[in-house]
Write an enzyme that holds these catalytic residues in place. Structure first.
Site, PDB file in Angstrom:
ATOM      1  N   ASP A 110      52.514  10.043  63.794  1.00  0.00           N
ATOM      2  CA  ASP A 110      51.985  10.419  62.491  1.00  0.00           C
ATOM      3  C   ASP A 110      50.460  10.401  62.480  1.00  0.00           C
ATOM      4  OD1 ASP A 110      51.048   7.845  61.921  1.00  0.00           O
ATOM      5  OD2 ASP A 110      52.714   7.342  60.596  1.00  0.00           O
ATOM      6  N   LYS A 122      51.361  13.358  57.967  1.00  0.00           N
ATOM      7  CA  LYS A 122      51.351  13.743  56.559  1.00  0.00           C
ATOM      8  C   LYS A 122      50.088  13.173  55.926  1.00  0.00           C
ATOM      9  CE  LYS A 122      56.364  13.875  55.834  1.00  0.00           C
ATOM     10  NZ  LYS A 122      56.414  15.230  55.281  1.00  0.00           N
ATOM     11  N   MET A 141      48.013   4.133  49.418  1.00  0.00           N
ATOM     12  CA  MET A 141      47.917   5.524  48.938  1.00  0.00           C
ATOM     13  C   MET A 141      47.596   5.588  47.448  1.00  0.00           C
ATOM     14  SD  MET A 141      51.214   6.946  51.105  1.00  0.00           S
ATOM     15  CE  MET A 141      52.203   5.476  50.759  1.00  0.00           C
TER      16      MET A 141
END
Length: 278
Positions: A61, A83, A197
Site C-alpha cells: 500500500d 489508496k 485520516m
C-alpha cells in the site's frame, strides 16, 4: 535475504538467536497479511521481514516505505495497491481478487500494509475474502501508527499522570465524509483521542468536539509522515486546529494532554532520522 538483518543483529551479539528462529513456512498458494509498521523499515517484525524475503508477489500500500521494499526478495513481483485520499486508487474488490488470483496460481503472496493490517487497514475484509475463497492465510501484526507514530514524536498515548483510557477512531467513513460517530459520547469518554485520516475533516471534527463540551484549550498534536525522515509535528489547541492549513499527510492527530510530554520526550532527531533504521 536475511544478511542485512543478521549483520545488524550480529553487532549486538544476537546473531545465533536469529539463525535459530523457527519461522513458519511461507507456503506456495498462501497469502500473508503483514503490518509494516509506521515509516522506518526497522519497525517491521522479524516474522514480517522473513515473509518479505520469501514472497513471490508483494502487493503493497501507499504507506509502505521504499527503503523497506528494497529489502524484499529480488525476484518478487511488486504490485502497488495504494489508496490515498483525493487521488486515483485501485478498488478494494480488485485488490482482494488479485490476492486470491495470485495465490490460486501457487504464488507466495505478501499483502504488505502500513501500520497494522487490522487497525483501519481493511485487513479483516481481505482475510474474510481469502477465507471464503478457501485460500490459506496468516496475519502478521504490525506496529500501528496510532501507537508507534506518536511514540516517534515523544507522545505516549497513556500516562499515569494524565489518562487511563484512550479512544482510537478514523476521521472519515468509506464514502470520504466525516465519520458518523457519536461525537458527544466520544468527547466525554476519554481524555485522549487518537484520530487516523482526520486532517481533511479536522475543522468539522474539532467543532463537533467543542460543541460536545471539550475544552477549547485542549491540546492537539498532528504527527505527519511518522517515523520517517520527513516526520513533522504541528501543535495547536482544539479551538485553533480548524484553522490550520497545508498539513502534510499521512498524519495522526492526537487530542488531549499527552502531547505536553513532547517537551521532555521528543527524542527522534539528528542521526536517528538519517540512518534509515529508525
Amino acid at each position: 535475504m536475511l544478511d542485512w538483518l543478521k549483520s545488524l543483529l550480529g553487532r549486538r551479539g544476537h546473531f545465533a538467536a536469529l539463525d535459530a528462529a523457527d519461522f513458519p513456512e511461507f507456503a506456495p498458494g498462501s497469502v500473508w497479511l503483514v503490518g509494516a509498521g509506521p515509516g522506518a523499515p526497522g519497525l517491521i517484525s522479524l516474522l514480517g521481514y522473513h515473509a518479505l524475503g520469501q514472497a513471490d508477489v508483494i502487493v503493497y500500500d501507499a504507506l509502505v516505505s521504499e527503503r523497506l521494499l528494497a529489502q524484499a526478495n529480488p525476484g518478487a513481483q511488486k504490485i502497488y495497491a495504494g489508496k490515498r485520499g483525493g487521488k486515483p486508487s485501485p478498488k478494494q474488490a480488485d485488490i482482494t481478487l488479485q490476492l486470491i488470483d495470485w495465490a490460486q496460481k501457487g504464488k507466495r503472496v505478501l499483502r504488505l500494509k502500513g501500520g497494522d493490517p487490522f487497525v483501519f487497514g481493511r485487513g479483516g475484509e481481505e482475510a474474510g475474502a481469502l477465507f471464503r475463497a478457501k485460500v490459506k492465510f496468516r496475519i502478521v501484526p504490525g506496529i500501528s501508527s496510532g501507537l508507534g507514530g506518536l511514540a516517534y514524536a515523544g507522545i505516549p498515548v497513556t500516562h499515569r499522570e494524565t489518562n487511563q483510557s484512550v479512544i482510537f477512531l478514523t476521521g472519515h467513513d468509506e464514502t470520504g465524509d466525516v465519520s458518523p460517530l457519536d461525537w458527544p459520547a466520544i468527547a466525554r469518554a476519554a481524555p485522549v483521542i487518537v484520530m487516523f485520516m482526520a486532517v481533511k475533516h479536522l475543522g468539522t471534527i474539532t467543532q463537533k468536539l467543542l460543541a460536545a463540551g471539550r475544552d477549547p484549550a485542549d491540546r492537539i498534536a498532528i504527527v505527519s509522515n511518522a517515523a520517517s525522515p520527513q516526520q513533522s509535528v504541528i501543535e495547536s489547541s482544539l479551538a485553533d486546529a480548524g484553522t490550520l492549513a497545508n498539513v502534510p499527510t499521512p498524519a495522526i492527530v492526537v487530542v488531549g494532554p499527552v502531547s505536553a510530554y513532547r517537551e521532555a520526550l521528543d527524542w527522534y532527531v539528528g542521526p536517528a532520522r538519517e540512518n534509515g533504521f529508525g
